[in-house]
Design an enzyme around this catalytic site. Structure first.
Site, PDB file in Angstrom:
ATOM      1  N   LYS A  47       0.595  -1.361  -0.003  1.00 48.41           N
ATOM      2  CA  LYS A  47       0.271   0.013  -0.070  1.00 48.41           C
ATOM      3  C   LYS A  47       1.260   1.106  -0.100  1.00 48.41           C
ATOM      4  O   LYS A  47       0.694   1.720  -0.563  1.00 48.41           O
ATOM      5  CB  LYS A  47      -0.539  -0.296   1.355  1.00 48.41           C
ATOM      6  CG  LYS A  47      -2.017  -0.894   1.304  1.00 48.41           C
ATOM      7  CD  LYS A  47      -2.406  -1.024   2.814  1.00 48.41           C
ATOM      8  CE  LYS A  47      -3.537  -2.351   2.101  1.00 48.41           C
ATOM      9  NZ  LYS A  47      -4.200  -3.001   3.774  1.00 48.41           N
ATOM     10  N   GLN A  90      -5.728  -1.784   9.548  1.00 47.81           N
ATOM     11  CA  GLN A  90      -4.916  -2.937   8.935  1.00 47.81           C
ATOM     12  C   GLN A  90      -5.858  -4.355   9.715  1.00 47.81           C
ATOM     13  O   GLN A  90      -5.341  -4.558  10.852  1.00 47.81           O
ATOM     14  CB  GLN A  90      -3.651  -3.441   9.303  1.00 47.81           C
ATOM     15  CG  GLN A  90      -2.782  -4.159   7.964  1.00 47.81           C
ATOM     16  CD  GLN A  90      -3.485  -4.677   6.756  1.00 47.81           C
ATOM     17  OE1 GLN A  90      -2.832  -3.420   5.927  1.00 47.81           O
ATOM     18  NE2 GLN A  90      -3.673  -5.808   6.177  1.00 47.81           N
ATOM     19  N   ASP A 113     -11.200   1.395   2.706  1.00 45.22           N
ATOM     20  CA  ASP A 113     -11.966   0.317   3.141  1.00 45.22           C
ATOM     21  C   ASP A 113     -13.389  -0.083   3.142  1.00 45.22           C
ATOM     22  O   ASP A 113     -13.142  -1.604   2.782  1.00 45.22           O
ATOM     23  CB  ASP A 113     -11.342  -0.399   4.358  1.00 45.22           C
ATOM     24  CG  ASP A 113     -10.197  -1.152   4.157  1.00 45.22           C
ATOM     25  OD1 ASP A 113      -9.957  -1.368   2.973  1.00 45.22           O
ATOM     26  OD2 ASP A 113      -9.553  -1.909   4.766  1.00 45.22           O
TER      27      ASP A 113
END
Ligand code: NAD
Length: 276
Positions: A47, A90, A113
């Site tokens: 990322k 995460q 997300d």
């Protein structure tokens, strides 16, 4: 046909670079990591690399251990920090942390997300929002290969909030006839073998064999399994290849699309925050 996710990634990345050029402000992604999960470390590195390539600032807040309340307070600060465009927690988080509370603290406008209850609701009620990156990547494949999903019989295997569920919602939006299978589905083979398009997101090596696949189907293998021979998906790739019209490999299929759609969501988050 083997679908080349890397090629689609390059094309999409170029589109994003030109979108970013039109934005005068700096964009910034903040990733929160708790612990030192080795797979998470690799995903975060990817990322960061892609953010840097397209000129998005990247910051990692890494904690050896922390609590739900500490994460809530960190996220609240990031929500009100105008230099932060996107916030990503995460996963997985340690068991001791209440994942739902933490995720739902993220402002829906910074939830790149697409995992907050607000954004999942937006997806299923046809409202503007930020949708999960892997699901977006899966749907983009059909545009790329010129396949019209309208009326197509699509079977999705796996119903997680991260992949299967949002993928089914986005495929439904494309007017596909969607069947969503999961661990309690009876006679999986009977269902999958009728699919024009089969999307598999489970995390079990060789769950889907050639017998599960209809002749001429399109197979999207989302699974990532670490084996002695390296990474593989959920599908028995070698045996399915000759039977299907198109298939995504693992690695090099859906994975590169997930990360590029994260960039897409960061740009979209900026636009939603600035009502552009
Ligand atoms: P998850 O564990 O949250 O969900 C797995 C789903 O599979 C569940 O809905 C479960 O009901 C279903 N399932 C389990 N066993 C089954 C069976 N025998 N038959 C039918 N369904 C069954 O996992 P997830 O987060 O959705 O991820 C799924 C896979 O996709 C994993 O391998 C993950 O690593 C991979 N993944 C890949 C990407 C990518 O970018 N390529 C992104 C996210 C996840």
């Amino acid at each position: 046909m083997i679908i080349d996710g890397k090629q689609i990634q390059i094309k999409k990345k170029n589109e994003i670079v030109s979108l970013i050029k039109d934005i005068s402000a700096e964009l910034k992604l903040v990733v929160i990591q708790v612990g030192d999960n080795s797979a998470s470390n690799i995903y975060i590195k990817n990322k960061k690399k892609l953010c840097e390539e397209v000129g998005i600032n990247f910051e990692l807040l890494k904690y050896d251990s922390t609590s739900t309340s500490e994460l809530v307070s960190v996220i609240n600060k990031l929500n009100s920090d105008s230099s932060v465009t996107g916030i990503l927690v995460q996963l997985p988080l340690p068991e001791s942390i209440d994942k739902d509370v933490v995720i739902n603290t993220i402002s829906p406008l910074k939830d790149v997300d697409g995992l907050t209850t607000h954004n999942i609701g937006a997806l299923f009620s046809g409202k503007e929002g930020l949708y999960p990156c892997t699901a977006m990547g899966i749907v983009s494949i059909f545009d790329e290969i010129g396949y019209d999903l309208e009326g197509s019989n699509v079977v999705v295997v796996g119903r997680s909030k991260l992949v299967g569920l949002p993928a089914s919602g986005l495929l439904l939006k494309k007017n596909a006839t969607v069947t969503l299978c999961h661990s309690k589905t009876k006679n999986l083979k009977e269902v999958t073998s009728k699919a024009d398009v089969l999307v598999v997101a489970v995390g079990k090596e060789k769950l889907i064999t050639s017998n599960h696949v209809k002749n001429g189907a399109i197979v999207i293998d989302v699974g990532i399994n670490r084996t002695e021979k390296g990474l593989c998906g959920d599908c028995d790739f070698d045996n399915i290849l000759n039977k299907c019209k198109a298939i995504t490999p693992v690695p090099g299929g859906v994975g590169p699309l997930t990360v590029v759609y994260l960039l897409n969501n960061i740009v979209k988050a900026y636009k939603l925050q600035n009502k552009e």
